[in-house]
Design an enzyme around this catalytic site. Sequence first.
Site, PDB file in Angstrom:
ATOM      1  N   PHE A 136       0.863  -1.174   0.000  1.00 26.09           N
ATOM      2  CA  PHE A 136       0.000   0.000   0.000  1.00 26.09           C
ATOM      3  C   PHE A 136       0.901   1.225   0.000  1.00 26.09           C
ATOM      4  CE2 PHE A 136      -2.376   3.509   1.786  1.00 26.09           C
ATOM      5  CZ  PHE A 136      -3.508   3.482   0.986  1.00 26.09           C
ATOM      6  N   ASP A 221       9.475   2.816   1.910  1.00 23.55           N
ATOM      7  CA  ASP A 221       8.273   3.573   2.247  1.00 23.55           C
ATOM      8  C   ASP A 221       8.028   3.435   3.745  1.00 23.55           C
ATOM      9  OD1 ASP A 221       5.723   4.518   2.732  1.00 23.55           O
ATOM     10  OD2 ASP A 221       4.852   3.662   0.917  1.00 23.55           O
ATOM     11  N   LYS A 250       2.640  11.139   7.150  1.00 23.60           N
ATOM     12  CA  LYS A 250       1.770  10.899   8.298  1.00 23.60           C
ATOM     13  C   LYS A 250       2.276  11.579   9.573  1.00 23.60           C
ATOM     14  CE  LYS A 250      -0.494   6.766   6.515  1.00 23.60           C
ATOM     15  NZ  LYS A 250      -1.759   7.420   6.175  1.00 23.60           N
TER      16      LYS A 250
END
Length: 400
Positions: A136, A221, A250
């Site tokens: 993802f 990531d 985030k």
Amino acid sequence: MTTPLTVSHLAGNYHPLPVVLTDGKGSWLRDSAGVRYLDLLAGYSALNFGHRHPAIIAAAHAQLDRVTLTSRAFDHDLLEPFADALAHLIDADLVLPMNTGAEAVETAIKASRKWGYEVKGVAPDRATIVVADGNFHGRTTTLISFSTDHDARTGFGPYTPGFRVVPYGDAEALAAAIDETTVAVLLEPIQGEAGVIVPPADYLPTARALCDRHGVLLVADEIQSGLGRTGSTLACDLVGVRPDLVLLGKALGGGVVPVSAVVGRRDVLEVLTPGTHGSTFGGNPLACAVGLAVIGLLETGEPQARARELGNHLHARLADLVADGSIVAVRGVGLWAGFDIDPGHGTGRELSERLLTRRVLVKDTHGQTVRLAPPLTIEQADLDWGLDQLVDALHRPTAH
């Protein structure tokens, strides 16, 4: 619990739990009826420091009284300090600030391809990037082109070429996928959306060695796994791996504004010259002020230490639930866990709904899996109370 609107003008691309939240502090939120909820999701790691952390909010308030946006047509007084602080925290050469996690991934793809053409010498328009199934990385058209999630991918073709998907955690498959056209290997050190999947301990070191052998970039990531979540600043630190590019997001925005960045080697990021890439809001003054406050918290090492200590406690309690058959399996590291429930206890969504009635916020993924990602600032007593509610929800479908 609040009642949702009967008529909505909001596009239905989410299926949220039936609660309307109005304010929060630390690890707790309140809904419009005044009911308090313990947040064990923390915005998928966007709220690593909890809701309205005093240092982060103070930095945002101070910057709101100065300047919030200049665009990148001009410099501002926090841009270089932000880049310098983040580069030192991650031990990298350059920082390219963006806004969302997906933008950071797209930026890394562009930089990797351009580096491949200009530095490695790959033939024009032939560059390939190796990725893992279950990944993802976001939901842009390019990123869903190499997703294996049916819901995220189906109906959005034609798909962007140039990616090879291999099984996650399989070093032999990774090695077989690399050839003279490969410019990068893009991996999550731990797959979050897939259910907090932790690869074999030698997987990332082997990927690093393969990339070195073939002159390929290793791109990590760390948008969900980074900035303290796993008990270290980066999840890659746990296995002693230094990627060529690290993608952050985030938690870098402190739960206040979207902030992301690509951090890494100078010779790679320098291929992006003026006019080749950019963002009006990337590296804006408010984002830099908040990002600097987040970096300041991480520089102390305290959030990482709390994630290690409380993470050990979290995983010990979840292991007990596996041992007594309450849950089927658990995975994770630090204050991050994914656990699978037996269909006899319902689906992950149903368990999340039962926990909601017990004033605990979690979220399901992929049917039978529930993820836990409490704020790193959570008190152990609150964490234990939340886990007690989990035990109750597993064994008593109706809250008492």
